[in-house]
Design a protein around this motif. Sequence first.
Motif, PDB file in Angstrom:
ATOM      1  N   ARG A  11     -11.850   3.984   2.932  1.00  0.00           N
ATOM      2  CA  ARG A  11     -10.675   2.605   3.371  1.00  0.00           C
ATOM      3  C   ARG A  11     -10.288   2.025   2.232  1.00  0.00           C
ATOM      4  N   VAL A  12      -9.681   1.053   2.070  1.00  0.00           N
ATOM      5  CA  VAL A  12      -9.223   0.288   1.455  1.00  0.00           C
ATOM      6  C   VAL A  12      -9.560  -0.971   1.888  1.00  0.00           C
ATOM      7  N   VAL A  31      -8.006   0.308   6.091  1.00  0.00           N
ATOM      8  CA  VAL A  31      -8.343  -0.989   5.504  1.00  0.00           C
ATOM      9  C   VAL A  31      -9.118  -1.404   6.126  1.00  0.00           C
ATOM     10  N   LEU A  56       0.390  -1.083   0.204  1.00  0.00           N
ATOM     11  CA  LEU A  56      -0.236  -0.263   0.027  1.00  0.00           C
ATOM     12  C   LEU A  56       0.465   1.228   0.020  1.00  0.00           C
ATOM     13  N   SER A  57       0.335   2.311  -0.789  1.00  0.00           N
ATOM     14  CA  SER A  57       1.105   3.518  -0.495  1.00  0.00           C
ATOM     15  C   SER A  57       1.366   3.915   0.699  1.00  0.00           C
ATOM     16  N   GLU A  63      -2.664   5.467   0.990  1.00  0.00           N
ATOM     17  CA  GLU A  63      -3.681   3.624   1.813  1.00  0.00           C
ATOM     18  C   GLU A  63      -3.433   3.610   2.893  1.00  0.00           C
ATOM     19  N   ARG A  64      -2.665   3.338   3.477  1.00  0.00           N
ATOM     20  CA  ARG A  64      -1.639   3.886   4.694  1.00  0.00           C
ATOM     21  C   ARG A  64      -3.202   4.026   5.944  1.00  0.00           C
ATOM     22  N   ARG A  73      -5.132   5.969   4.772  1.00  0.00           N
ATOM     23  CA  ARG A  73      -6.767   6.038   5.192  1.00  0.00           C
ATOM     24  C   ARG A  73      -7.694   4.431   5.712  1.00  0.00           C
TER      25      ARG A  73
END
Length: 173
Positions: free
Chosen positions: A140-141, A72, A63-64, A67-68, A70
């Motif tokens: 979230r991812v 999961v 994850l970028s 993304e982290r 945001r």
Amino acid sequence: MITKADVLAARERISPHVHETPLVQSTRLRERAGGIPLHLKCECMQRTGSFKARGALNAMLQLSPAERARGVVTVSAGNHAQALAWASSKVGAQCVTVMPEGASRYKIEATQGYGGTVEVAPGERKNAFDRARQIADEGRVLVHPFEDDRVAAGQGTVALEVLDRLPDVDAVI
């Protein structure tokens, strides 16, 4: 579709953080199989107690930073939930797991113990998947427990360890 190169890259990525688990021969199974040597890969000795830690960590490490930040979300009744909560904590990300109604209290508590937040979705399992997708739509991812190439490549590292020790293995089940 994942490739051997994806699995090899996953091994490089996760190997500092996971156990290389034992591969043991089972005399009793060999006897029951008519003398064919059978081996067991002891992934119960892996972080979080299953091979799922490999896939979850591989996904999290890819994850970028955005993304982290945001966080999961996933859906799982237990092993992937624990693995993703553990892997998320390794990289400093927040993890929400939607578990179906009736999930084991032990699995819920273990997931929380690894730092994850658990939400229980009432009704049928489909509701848990729907709720996880809704949370992903909110930002979230989604790290899907089985339809994610990053997860599959990480879990594939089990096979690499088997092949390292038994290069002439006939089948891996």
